[in-house]
Design a protein around this motif. Structure first.
Motif, PDB file in Angstrom:
ATOM      1  N   GLY A   8      -9.170   3.926  11.100  1.00 48.75           N
ATOM      2  CA  GLY A   8      -7.799   3.530  11.234  1.00 48.75           C
ATOM      3  C   GLY A   8      -7.111   4.482  12.396  1.00 48.75           C
ATOM      4  N   MET A   9      -7.194   5.611  12.184  1.00 45.39           N
ATOM      5  CA  MET A   9      -6.676   6.297  13.120  1.00 45.39           C
ATOM      6  C   MET A   9      -7.099   6.177  14.606  1.00 45.39           C
ATOM      7  SD  MET A   9      -4.733   9.083  12.270  1.00 45.39           S
ATOM      8  CE  MET A   9      -4.662  10.226  13.617  1.00 45.39           C
ATOM      9  N   THR A  10      -8.444   5.827  15.072  1.00 45.25           N
ATOM     10  CA  THR A  10      -8.935   5.724  16.357  1.00 45.25           C
ATOM     11  C   THR A  10      -8.399   4.355  16.670  1.00 45.25           C
ATOM     12  OG1 THR A  10     -10.687   5.884  17.828  1.00 45.25           O
ATOM     13  CG2 THR A  10     -11.035   4.883  15.607  1.00 45.25           C
ATOM     14  N   THR A  11      -8.394   3.268  15.966  1.00 38.73           N
ATOM     15  CA  THR A  11      -8.109   1.959  16.301  1.00 38.73           C
ATOM     16  C   THR A  11      -6.670   1.835  16.679  1.00 38.73           C
ATOM     17  OG1 THR A  11      -9.673   1.198  14.973  1.00 38.73           O
ATOM     18  CG2 THR A  11      -8.127  -0.559  15.631  1.00 38.73           C
TER      19      THR A  11
ATOM     20  N   GLY B   3     -10.509   3.280  26.670  1.00 41.11           N
ATOM     21  CA  GLY B   3      -9.277   3.993  26.843  1.00 41.11           C
ATOM     22  C   GLY B   3      -9.273   5.211  27.701  1.00 41.11           C
ATOM     23  N   LEU B   4     -10.729   5.870  27.899  1.00 41.56           N
ATOM     24  CA  LEU B   4     -10.599   6.956  28.741  1.00 41.56           C
ATOM     25  C   LEU B   4     -10.520   6.612  30.085  1.00 41.56           C
ATOM     26  CD1 LEU B   4     -13.707   9.124  27.067  1.00 41.56           C
ATOM     27  CD2 LEU B   4     -11.373   9.664  27.075  1.00 41.56           C
ATOM     28  N   LEU B   5     -10.978   5.302  30.701  1.00 36.93           N
ATOM     29  CA  LEU B   5     -11.018   4.864  31.757  1.00 36.93           C
ATOM     30  C   LEU B   5      -9.821   4.284  32.395  1.00 36.93           C
ATOM     31  CD1 LEU B   5     -14.290   3.016  31.609  1.00 36.93           C
ATOM     32  CD2 LEU B   5     -13.948   5.423  32.568  1.00 36.93           C
TER      33      LEU B   5
ATOM     34  N   ILE C  32      -5.371  12.427  27.322  1.00 43.16           N
ATOM     35  CA  ILE C  32      -5.301  13.406  26.001  1.00 43.16           C
ATOM     36  C   ILE C  32      -5.313  12.446  24.907  1.00 43.16           C
ATOM     37  CG2 ILE C  32      -3.899  14.840  24.657  1.00 43.16           C
ATOM     38  CD1 ILE C  32      -2.883  16.022  27.400  1.00 43.16           C
ATOM     39  N   ALA C  33      -4.458  11.410  24.768  1.00 41.94           N
ATOM     40  CA  ALA C  33      -4.461  10.583  23.771  1.00 41.94           C
ATOM     41  C   ALA C  33      -5.569   9.788  23.580  1.00 41.94           C
ATOM     42  CB  ALA C  33      -3.126   9.576  23.808  1.00 41.94           C
TER      43      ALA C  33
ATOM     44  N   LEU D 234     -11.115   9.015  20.793  1.00 47.25           N
ATOM     45  CA  LEU D 234     -12.440   9.114  20.871  1.00 47.25           C
ATOM     46  C   LEU D 234     -13.233  10.153  19.741  1.00 47.25           C
ATOM     47  CD1 LEU D 234     -15.406   8.150  22.084  1.00 47.25           C
ATOM     48  CD2 LEU D 234     -14.947  10.182  23.964  1.00 47.25           C
ATOM     49  N   ALA D 235     -12.472  11.347  19.642  1.00 46.62           N
ATOM     50  CA  ALA D 235     -12.649  12.085  18.629  1.00 46.62           C
ATOM     51  C   ALA D 235     -13.012  11.736  17.168  1.00 46.62           C
ATOM     52  CB  ALA D 235     -11.913  13.497  18.722  1.00 46.62           C
TER      53      ALA D 235
END
Length: 417
Positions: free
Chosen positions: A45-48, A115-117, A195-196, A201-202
Motif C-alpha cells: 500500500g505504501m509503495t503504490t 517513477g525513477l525515470l 527521493i520519493a 522502490l524501497a
C-alpha cells in the motif's frame, strides 16, 4: 507406514503410499505468516500510493519548468488515477490466471522503477505518458490485494488484516505528498521526486521479500467471456452492489471535501498561509489509525454495525466543519477523515469475504466504483463550491454521505458475511 505388495509378471514390487505434508492453514493473528502477510501488504500500500500521488505537491513546479497551464500540469495526477481505474478489472482477471503474488510484485516493482525515470523526462508530453503508464502498472496491487488477503487470512481476522493494508495506503498517500514538498526547499524538483521514487522502490522491494506465497490460490482460465460472466454474477448480488454504490458515494464525497477545503482555508475568514494549509494532509493519519481500528471492530462486533457507525461519524464530522471557526473545521475534518477510512476498510473487507468465488473480480469492481466516484463526484463538487461556497459542498457531500449511511445499513443475507 503401511505398504502393499504388487506382483506383476512374476516380479514382486513394493508400493509405498504417497506422502503429503501438513495441510496448509490460513494465517491468523500471532502466526509468522500473518505478520508477514499484513506487513508486506502494508508495504505494498505504501509503495503504490506513493507512486500515485508523489507528484501532486509539485504541480506548480511542473507548470513553471515546462511552461504549461495548471490544468495541463494536473494531468500528471488525473491521468495516473484514471488509467488505474481502467486497468483495475483487467489486472484482476490476469491475477486469476498468473497468480496474486506474481502480479502484485511485478506491478509494485515496475511502477516504482518507472517513477525513477520520470523526473528526467525532457518534455511534459513524455512525463504525462510515463505517468499514464505508471497508473496502469500500479493497478496490480489494489486490484488483487483484497482478494489475496481474503484467500490467505483466517476469516475471523480478515478485517484486521484489511485494516493494515488500508493503513498502508493512507500513509503512502500522505508520505508521497509530503516528501517532495519538504525536499524541494533544499533540492531541485527533479531530485525531490527522485527521493520519493527511491523511497517507493524501497517499499516495493520490502514487499517482494516479505510477502508469503499463495497457499489457497487456484489458477483459473481467463477469457473475455469468463471474466464478463464473473463480473455480471457479482453485479447481480444485491449485497455486493450496495457495497459498490457505497464506495462510489463515500470516495466521491471524500475527494470533494479535500479538493476544496484548501480554498476555504486560504480565503476569508481564515486567510491561512499556503504552507499551513498544505499540512491539512496530516489528517490522513486519522485514517491510518481508524482503518485498522475499524477492521478489528468489524471482526468483533459485525461489519454492518461498524460500517453504519463509521459512515455516521463521517456525516457528523462534515456538519461540524460548517461554522467559520478554525477549531470546528479541524475537529470536523478529523472525524470525517477517520470515519471515511474506517468505512472503506470495513466495506472492502466485506466485499472480499462475501465474494466466495472470483474474489479478484469482485474487489476490482469495488475499486472501479471507488475511483469512478473520485473522478465523477469530485468534479461535480466543483460546481457546488463555485456556486454556493462551503455550504454548497456541505449539502452536496452531506447528501452523498447520508445515502452512504443508508447503504451501510442495508441487510445482506444472501450469503454469510
Amino acid at each position: 507406514m503401511t505398504t502393499a505388495r504388487l506382483r506383476l509378471d512374476g516380479v514382486t514390487a513394493t508400493v509405498l503410499p504417497a506422502t503429503t505434508g501438513p495441510a496448509p492453514v490460513k494465517h491468523s493473528p500471532g502466526s509468522p505468516g500473518y505478520r508477514r502477510a499484513t506487513l508486506s501488504l502494508f508495504a505494498a500500500g505504501m509503495t503504490t500510493f506513493m507512486a500515485l500521488y508523489y507528484v501532486q505537491g509539485l504541480l506548480p513546479q511542473l507548470s513553471s519548468h515546462f511552461d504549461v497551464s495548471p490544468t495541463t500540469s494536473a494531468l500528471a495526477v488525473s491521468l495516473t488515477t484514471g488509467l488505474l481505474a481502467v486497468a483495475i478489472i483487467p489486472a484482476s482477471a490476469l491475477s486469476e490466471r498468473y497468480g496474486r503474488v506474481r502480479l502484485m510484485v511485478g506491478s509494485a516493482v515496475a511502477a516504482s522503477v518507472i517513477g525513477l525515470l520520470l523526473p528526467w523526462a525532457p518534455s511534459i508530453e513524455l512525463l504525462l505518458a510515463g505517468r499514464a503508464l505508471q497508473g496502469l502498472l500500479c493497478a496490480g496491487v489494489p486490484a488483487v490485494a483484497m482478494a489475496y488477503l481474503a484467500e490467505e487470512v483466517d476469516g475471523m481476522s480478515l478485517g484486521g488484516a484489511m485494516g493494515r493494508y488500508v493503513a498502508g495506503t493512507t500513509i503512502g498517500g500522505l508520505v508521497g505528498r509530503l516528501i517532495p514538498g519538504f525536499a524541494v526547499d533544499f533540492v531541485s524538483w527533479q531530485w525531490a521526486l527522485e527521493i520519493a521514487a527511491l523511497v517507493s522502490l524501497a517499499f516495493a522491494i520490502a514487499f517482494w521479500r516479505m510477502v508469503p506465497d499463495s497457499q489457497f490460490f487456484t489458477p483459473q482460465p481467463v477469457s473475455l467471456r469468463t471474466t464478463g460472466r464473473n463480473l455480471v454474477a457479482h453485479l447481480r448480488d444485491p449485497g455486493l452492489l450496495s457495497l459498490f454504490a457505497l464506495a462510489f458515494v463515500l470516495m466521491g464525497g471524500f475527494v470533494t471535501v479535500y479538493n476544496f477545503i484548501g480554498y476555504r482555508l486560504l480565503g476569508g475568514p481564515f486567510g491561512l498561509p499556503a504552507g499551513i494549509v498544505a499540512a491539512i494532509f496530516f489528517m490522513y493519519l486519522a485514517g491510518t489509525v481508524s482503518s485498522a481500528w475499524g477492521g478489528r471492530l468489524a471482526d468483533r462486533l459485525g461489519r454492518r454495525r461498524v460500517l453504519v457507525a463509521a459512515t455516521s461519524i463521517m456525516l457528523v464530522g462534515l456538519l461540524i466543519t460548517i461554522p467559520d471557526h478554525l477549531w470546528s473545521v479541524i475537529v470536523g475534518l478529523f472525524l470525517f477523515t477517520a470515519g471515511f477510512f474506517a468505512a472503506h476498510s470495513v466495506a472492502s473487507g466485506w466485499v472480499s469475504a462475501r465474494a466466495t468465488e472470483h474474489r479478484a473480480e469482485a474487489s476490482s469492481l469495488y475499486l472501479f466504483h471507488y475511483y469512478l466516484g473520485s473522478s465523477v463526484v469530485g468534479a461535480l463538487g466543483g460546481l457546488m463550491y463555485s456556486a454556493f461556497g462551503w455550504a454548497g459542498v456541505a449539502v452536496y457531500v452531506g447528501t452523498l454521505t447520508a445515502a452512504g449511511v443508508l447503504l451501510a445499513a442495508l441487510p445482506r443475507r444472501r450469503r454469510s458475511a
